[in-house]
Enzyme design. Structure first.
Site, PDB file in Angstrom:
ATOM      1  CG  PHE A 124      -1.814   1.237   1.255  1.00  0.00           C
ATOM      2  CD1 PHE A 124      -2.929   1.316   0.431  1.00  0.00           C
ATOM      3  CD2 PHE A 124      -1.533   2.299   2.100  1.00  0.00           C
ATOM      4  CE1 PHE A 124      -3.745   2.441   0.450  1.00  0.00           C
ATOM      5  CE2 PHE A 124      -2.341   3.415   2.113  1.00  0.00           C
ATOM      6  CZ  PHE A 124      -3.461   3.487   1.295  1.00  0.00           C
ATOM      7  CG  ASP A 210       5.515   3.467   1.386  1.00  0.00           C
ATOM      8  OD1 ASP A 210       5.613   4.044   2.485  1.00  0.00           O
ATOM      9  OD2 ASP A 210       4.450   3.381   0.747  1.00  0.00           O
ATOM     10  CE  LYS A 239       0.306   5.650   7.505  1.00  0.00           C
ATOM     11  NZ  LYS A 239      -1.081   6.029   7.747  1.00  0.00           N
TER      12      LYS A 239
END
Length: 391
Positions: A124, A210, A239
């Protein structure tokens, strides 16, 4: 728009690892905004950073120098492999920048035919067009037109297919999460990551990591790839970088970023003074030895306890996975139902994930006492689940 399948919970305020709903119910939050509130809710240093900066300057255009960008970029580069940083507002924007950086690198090298990007099943990378094509999850790509050219998906763990991808003369980069988040908390073995680095160097291919979810101390080291003793060429983070404030960053070596020249990329809000002030405060805390040591101590305890629950509840728990405080528990009952039982019966908030698991993503500064409380609540959810499964 009706794009969210929201839980029946209205949140009002938070403090540390706890959330309170509008009706006053208290919950133990092991979602952390999906690995975002790394220092819990309303951390005093982050609150103060917002207050101090908000009274001075919120936003100016990137046509001017923004001192906070230089300061945070220096901090990030000093504690990573990177030489340069581009600031964004989110993880998916950081991924988008990473993809563009990889392709521009090969153009700068006189190899514009190198456009192919290889991702992995279960990954993702966010919701922008480039990100959804890099992950190629059908549930996110279907209905949005034809597949973008140059994006391919490999089966996670298929070394032969990955070898062929490296050796393909039109390959630009591979992109992966060292520890998958949404895809099922699968950690790529350290030996495989080191092998990827060797193959990438041999074949002239770039590695994009990522670490939007697994980076920033979540695994017990500042960056998840540090466990393997290797580095990527480009890395997307977000994040926890803002501790809950919207901020992302694309980190790269000077060599990998040599195609990113004046005018080829940009952002209106990326790197604004308010985000930089909060990011600098959050990064200082998250990258500290105290936080990283705490992650490893608490993670060891949680894993031990969760394995114990697996032995006691084999009719509920199939497997415990993950690294650090990015933990996944694969279940027998439906994971979405279990999330509701944990919330309503035990006042414990956990996140969902692929392969029918729930993710446990507490703040990195969670105490051992709070971790024990989380285990007790998870056990209560397992007891309720057992009764439901038996019924």
């Amino acid at each position: 728009m009706g794009v969210y399948n929201r839980a029946p919970l209205e949140v009002e305020r938070g403090q540390g690892v706890r959330l309170w709903s509008t009706d006053g119910t208290e919950y133990l939050d092991c979602v952390s905004g999906i690995s975002t509130n790394a220092l819990g809710h309303a951390h005093p240093k982050l609150v103060q950073a917002v207050k101090d900066q908000a009274e001075k300057l919120w936003h100016v255009s990137n046509i001017f120098r923004i001192p906070g960008q230089d300061a945070l970029a220096d901090d990030l580069c000093a504690k990573s492999f990177a030489d340069v940083v581009f600031f964004t507002n989110s993880g998916t924007e950081a991924v988008e920048c990473a993809l563009k950086t990889a392709r521009k690198f090969h153009v700068a090298n006189g190899q514009p035919e190198r456009i192919d990007i290889y991702g992995f099943d279960g990954s993702f990378h966010g919701r922008t067009y480039g990100a959804i094509n890099a992950a190629a999850n059908p549930s996110y790509t279907e209905g949005f037109g034809p597949k973008m050219e140059g994006f391919h998906q490999l089966k996670w763990g298929d070394k032969d297919a990955l070898t062929a991808a490296f050796e393909n003369p039109t390959t630009a980069a591979i992109i992966l999460e060292p520890v998958q988040g949404e895809g099922g908390c699968r950690a790529t073995p350290d030996a495989d990551l080191r092998w990827m680095r060797e193959m990438a160097d041999k074949c002239g291919v770039l590695i994009i990591f990522d670490e939007v979810q697994c980076g920033m101390g979540r695994t017990g080291k500042l960056w998840a790839h540090e466990w393997a003793g290797m580095t990527p060429d480009i890395m997307a983070v977000a994040k926890a970088l803002g501790g809950g404030f919207p901020i992302g960053a694309c980190l790269a070596t000077a060599e990998a970023a040599k195609g990113m020249t004046v005018g080829v990329h940009g952002s209106t809000f990326g790197g604004n003074p308010l985000a930089m002030a909060v990011g600098k405060a959050a990064f200082a805390e998250v990258s500290s030895d105290a936080i990283l040591n705490n992650v490893n101590e608490v993670a060891g305890y949680l894993k031990q306890q969760l394995h114990g629950l697996q032995e006691r509840f084999p009719d509920v728990i199939v497997e415990v996975r993950g690294k650090g405080l990015l933990l996944g528990v694969k279940l027998v009952p439906n994971n979405r139902e279990f999330m509701g039982w944990a919330r309503d019966e035990a006042r414990l908030l956990v996140a969902g994930g692929g392969d029918n698991l729930v993710r446990i993503l507490p703040p990195l500064n969670i105490t051992l006492e709070e971790a024990r409380e989380a285990v007790e609540k998870f056990e209560k959810a397992c007891e309720f689940a057992r009764a439901k499964v038996a019924g």
